[in-house]
Design an enzyme around this catalytic site. Sequence first.
Site, short mmCIF file in Angstrom:
data_model
loop_
_atom_site.label_atom_id
_atom_site.label_comp_id
_atom_site.label_asym_id
_atom_site.label_seq_id
_atom_site.Cartn_x
_atom_site.Cartn_y
_atom_site.Cartn_z
N SER A 96 1.06 -1.19 -0.03
CA SER A 96 -0.08 -0.12 -0.02
C SER A 96 0.92 1.16 0.08
CB SER A 96 -0.91 0.10 1.31
OG SER A 96 -1.78 -1.07 1.27
N LYS A 171 -7.24 1.64 -2.49
CA LYS A 171 -6.71 1.24 -1.21
C LYS A 171 -6.88 2.54 -0.11
CE LYS A 171 -5.18 -1.09 2.17
NZ LYS A 171 -3.95 -1.85 2.29
N LYS A 239 0.44 5.68 8.20
CA LYS A 239 1.10 5.75 6.75
C LYS A 239 -0.02 5.75 5.77
CE LYS A 239 1.94 2.17 4.81
NZ LYS A 239 1.37 1.19 3.42
#
Length: 294
Positions: A96, A171, A239
């Site tokens: 990701s 995502k 993140k």
Amino acid sequence: MADIGFIGLGIMGTPMARHLQDAGHDVYTSKFFIEPRPELVENGLKIVESPKALAEKTDIIILMLPDTPEVKDVLFGENGVVFGLKPGKLVIDMSSISPIETKEFAKRVRETGSEYIDAPVSGGEVGARNATLSIMAGGEQSAFDRALPLFKLMGKNITLVGDCGDGQVTKVANQIIVALTIEAISEALVLASKAGADPARVREALMGGFASSRILELHGERMIKRTFEPGFRISLHQKDLNLALQSAKSLGVSLPNTASTQELFNSCAANGDSGLDHSGLVKALERIANHAVA
């Protein structure tokens, strides 16, 4: 059966690679990253010296790495994957990472005559172990068709969203929804508990109504039972939300609730909780309320 390279054999990558082995594929990894777990070695994992050597040896290279800099280094750093590619190979990045940089990575890989797919996943460690991951892919249809048999060994809900970068955008959208839902459930259970209601029974009642969700089912239970061993760490969700906020800034989009939820994750990290499961977000609200859900 294919020769498959796999770099990033961590909490998620290990069971994903094991599914490929169990299906009969020869799986290779590189010494470049973390030491592979014995279960993979005992099941026939082969180890080469560098990502370049891995790309030379295998037909398909899968990456499952923590963040954008690691992917960039593995692909384009010294003895990186790109230096071992030739026409006909396929790179699949299941990490990701930044949607913007993904487009650049895909361009550079395609210049070698190889194909590129970004295919981040959702479902956490449980989904990786059970081969039930949701896989959100971006790339050419031909590359997706080639990768699909492998994706089916690792996941269930598999979607080609668009071209390279679109998987990462999906995502990021997923992580916004998950984070804000965890935050909403945290608020609800802190309020209910401090008001004197039994949070377990409140959750049970909500599971039968329109507020029901998989996150309320799993993470609501974690909050009540105080089981914050990580399936997906707060640091990783930080993140991902950072990627969302960076993308939003570049596009001129406002994500106010994403930003406020990131601040709650930041509060958790400041209090030493970055290694907890992301359901541990509730602890930030508990500190504000001076009341723990229990």
